[in-house]
Design an enzyme around this catalytic site. Structure first.
Site, PDB file in Angstrom:
ATOM      1  N   VAL A 251       0.296  -2.549  11.589  1.00  0.00           N
ATOM      2  CA  VAL A 251      -0.739  -1.531  11.710  1.00  0.00           C
ATOM      3  C   VAL A 251      -1.603  -1.569  10.462  1.00  0.00           C
ATOM      4  CG1 VAL A 251      -1.207   0.880  12.242  1.00  0.00           C
ATOM      5  CG2 VAL A 251       1.007  -0.118  12.844  1.00  0.00           C
TER       6      VAL A 251
ATOM      7  N   PHE B 148       3.324  -1.326   8.077  1.00  0.00           N
ATOM      8  CA  PHE B 148       2.078  -0.602   7.847  1.00  0.00           C
ATOM      9  C   PHE B 148       1.398  -1.077   6.586  1.00  0.00           C
ATOM     10  CE2 PHE B 148       5.038   2.118  10.044  1.00  0.00           C
ATOM     11  CZ  PHE B 148       4.283   2.619  11.089  1.00  0.00           C
ATOM     12  N   ASP B 149       0.090  -1.122   6.643  1.00  0.00           N
ATOM     13  CA  ASP B 149      -0.693  -1.253   5.438  1.00  0.00           C
ATOM     14  C   ASP B 149      -0.763   0.165   4.863  1.00  0.00           C
ATOM     15  OD1 ASP B 149      -2.627  -2.116   3.572  1.00  0.00           O
ATOM     16  OD2 ASP B 149      -4.175  -1.286   4.863  1.00  0.00           O
ATOM     17  N   LYS B 150      -0.930   0.292   3.543  1.00  0.00           N
ATOM     18  CA  LYS B 150      -0.913   1.660   2.998  1.00  0.00           C
ATOM     19  C   LYS B 150      -2.304   2.311   3.044  1.00  0.00           C
ATOM     20  CE  LYS B 150      -0.558   2.708  -1.454  1.00  0.00           C
ATOM     21  NZ  LYS B 150      -1.505   3.778  -1.786  1.00  0.00           N
TER      22      LYS B 150
END
Lengths: 75, 620
Positions: free
Chosen positions: B507, B310-312
């Site tokens: 994501v 995941f990107d934050k």
């Protein structure tokens, strides 16, 4: 080369799709690799050379198989 | 004539069904064999007509289709005067085709609902200045259009005049009304709930966002996986193969009955339709819930995912960072905040926006020169001063001395989950701002669901400092967290995971993650539906709704399972039928056709279950 999108009546059997693909590929002036029959969307997409064949011929090749062309678009 | 017969296929099926009924009643009930004979004969001839026409057309384009097999079988049965069988087989074939069409339309209904939302007409300004209703295809880029209350916006465009509120649910999935005024962008397929707008057409037809979504879904539902292409190739040789087998059997045994039975039993109907049916129903379910799946390959890959990265910012968090902590060093003049605001105003980094919002109304200064330091911040010349705005690494680079107190503050801010923006003027630290981004509500539960669905590694990669990233990871239960990542570090990390044999999904919000989106086996964009993310990713979550992710994973798993079931049903039925011809006494053409049509309906009905698929509740 022109891009055509043809909307057909609802296709019900996968072999219909094969037939239409075969018919479109047999036309001279139609780029064979570009022929794509979208079975679920009941659409045909293809590229053709308008100096060799016309949209009318393409449509005729499909209607002669017994599938109604509802709408076609050339770009 | 041909078209007339094909068009009346359903009527033919009905009439031949009635004739068959009459035939059986008069034969078995009243022993009037001549009546039965003629009833079956007429039913056969009528019934075979449309099938034979289709067979002929197929042969003309060099395709040996099922119609060919059935036509030969029926004619064979007719020749050996087995009229009952030929009548029943044609009837079952036609009736089966009718049921197939009906049920297929159901599986396609979800996507049809979507395409039917496309606008059809527009009010276009003519040369006279009057607005006239035209078909949406006649609208060109640059036309001026009028949109009235209750109407669909026909194209993507810009508001020239007027005001109104628009429901953009068809694009974003979010049905809150959005206010539009002069200069706002509007999207095709959205609905003007009140007000009147004049718009300038910017993109028309398939180029509009809505057009792209439709095209994407249409292409997706017809895209073929490796397995399907194999089946296609297989069935190309399979049908002629069945024909050849029947001829060989006939030559050897001289048993016409046996040969034509093989023709009917060998029809590959369920095999060719089984996988596309699962595909279209699965993608349709997704489209209805705001999950755009780009084809069956994506379904196949995503169902096997074991690592999600995941990107934050904007993915796990809401993406609206706010300044939460502030520490000032020494005394500073009024100019300082003005310098800071002037520099940050130039940047579109989310942290910079948060700073500008926080500072509010301050005097702006002209910037003489700016340098953007990648992964660090900005250094600018302003009002004769050298001002550095960025993270601790940038301060290091600028040789800014950080006092004991400053170091402690930095550690404290990081421990609280802040991203840091430090400002130094002429080499002297002036202010530290701590900026925090709210975690999306429900993310923790969604991640738990993903784990339950079999995802082993949940990783966050972020450009933020490690402290912040660790904090987020602990709070929502991720397995790994890496901070200080530049976009190229992220894609290198993903490449590494792929090389280690993981099936990786990435994501991101698609704004600065395009390389990672493209690299991961499955790129998932949290799109508001209006970005390029639609094009670069494999799966789009409309309206940036994170909670769609577990549904998407569950759905692809269910769809992949459904495809396998359908292949097993189809192959199993054909094998059992062919074996029983040779091994059993009771098998004949009619029973074969019945089982064959039943298996086609079985795979369609099985696929249809996917339309109502919902993620089951977990005990979290």
């Amino acid at each position: 080369m022109k891009k055509a999108t043809i909307q057909l009546e609802t296709l019900a059997c996968p072999s219909c799709a094969m037939k239409i693909e075969g018919a479109a590929k047999s036309l001279s002036g139609v780029d064979k690799d570009s022929v794509k029959v979208l079975f679920n969307a009941s659409k045909v997409k293809l590229d053709f050379d308008d100096s060799q064949t016309s949209m009318k011929d393409v449509e005729k090749a499909i209607t002669i198989l017994g599938y109604e062309v509802i709408k076609s678009q050339v770009k | 004539m041909q078209r007339f017969i094909l068009g009346k296929k359903n009527w033919i099926a009905l009439i031949s069904g009635m004739l068959i009924f009459i035939g059986f009643v008069s034969e078995l009930g009243f022993h009037r064999e001549p009546i039965a004979f003629w009833a079956f004969a007429i039913a056969s001839l009528m019934g075979v007509a449309p099938i034979a026409i289709q067979a002929y057309q197929a042969l003309r384009v060099k395709v040996v289709s099922i119609d060919v097999l059935v036509t030969i079988a029926v004619m064979g049965a007719f020749l050996i005067k087995n009229l009952e069988e030929s009548a029943v087989v044609t009837f079952l074939f036609l009736f089966g085709a009718y049921l197939e069409q009906r049920t297929l339309n159901k599986t396609r209904s979800a996507i049809k609902e979507l395409t039917e939302m496309a606008p059809v007409s527009a009010l276009k300004q003519m040369e006279s200045g009057e607005f006239e209703q035209v078909e949406v295809d006649e609208v060109d880029v640059g036309d001026i259009l009028l949109v009235k209350t209750g109407a669909k916006v026909p194209v993507d465009g810009t508001v020239l005049s007027g005001e109104g509120t628009i429901n953009e649910a068809s694009i974003t999935g979010e049905s809150l009304p959005v206010t539009k005024e002069k200069g706002s962008g509007v999207y095709a397929g959205t609905i003007l709930e009140n007000g009147t707008l004049q718009i300038l057409a910017d993109r028309v037809g398939e180029d509009t966002t809505f057009g792209k979504i439709i095209e994407l879904v249409e292409e997706a539902q017809d895209s073929k996986s490796e397995a399907e292409r194999f089946i296609d190739r297989f069935s190309k040789y399979y049908t002629p193969g069945v024909l050849a087998l029947a001829i060989i059997v006939w030559l050897i045994s001289r048993d016409v009955e046996l040969a034509i039975t093989i023709l009917v039993l060998g029809c590959p109907g369920a095999l060719v339709i089984g996988v596309p049916v699962s595909n279209v129903a699965g993608i349709g379910n997704g489209a209805r819930h705001g999950v755009l799946l780009k084809g069956s390959e994506v379904i196949h890959d995503f169902s096997k995912v074991d690592t999600m990265v995941f990107d934050k910012t904007g993915t796990l968090t809401a993406g609206n960072p706010e300044v939460a902590d502030k520490e000032i060093y020494g005394d500073h003049g009024k100019e300082l905040l003005g310098y800071l605001a002037s520099i940050e105003k130039e940047s579109d980094h989310p942290l910079a926006k948060a700073v500008v919002n926080y500072l509010g109304d301050v005097p702006y200064y002209e910037i003489e020169k700016t340098d953007v330091i990648k992964g660090g911040g900005i250094v600018a010349l302003i009002d004769g001063h050298r001002v550095a705005v960025g993270n601790p690494a940038l301060m290091d680079q600028e040789q800014v001395h950080l006092s004991e107190k400053a170091r402690k503050d930095i550690a404290r801010f990081e421990a609280n989950g802040n991203s840091l923006v430090l400002t130094a003027v002429d080499g002297e630290l002036k202010v530290i701002l701590g900026i925090r981004d709210q975690i999306r509500p429900g993310v923790k539960e969604d991640l738990k669901k993903l784990k339950k669905l079999g995802v082993k590694n949940l990783v966050v990669l972020s450009g933020d400092n490690q402290g912040t990233v660790d904090l987020v990871a602990r709070e929502i239960g991720l397995t790994e967290a890496h901070g200080h990542m530049l976009p190229e570090d992220k894609s290198a990390y993903i490449q590494d995971l792929i090389d280690k044999g993981h099936m990786v999904a990435f994501v991101g919000d698609g704004v600065n993650d395009s390389p990672s989106l493209a690299l991961a086996q499955i790129g998932i964009a949290m799109g508001s539906g209006t970005d390029v993310a639609i094009e670069t990713s494999d799966l789009v979550l409309m309206n940036s709704d994170f909670s769609l992710l577990p549904h998407a994973l569950g759905l692809t798993k269910a769809t992949a399972r459904n495809m396998r079931q359908n292949i097993i049903i189809a192959v199993g039925v054909v094998l059992v039928l062919l074996a029983s011809v040779f091994l059993s006494e009771w098998m004949n053409m009619s029973i074969g056709m019945l089982v064959h049509e039943a298996s086609i309906l079985a795979v369609i009905l099985n696929g249809m279950r996917l339309l109502s698929y919902r993620l089951k509740k977990f005990n979290l």
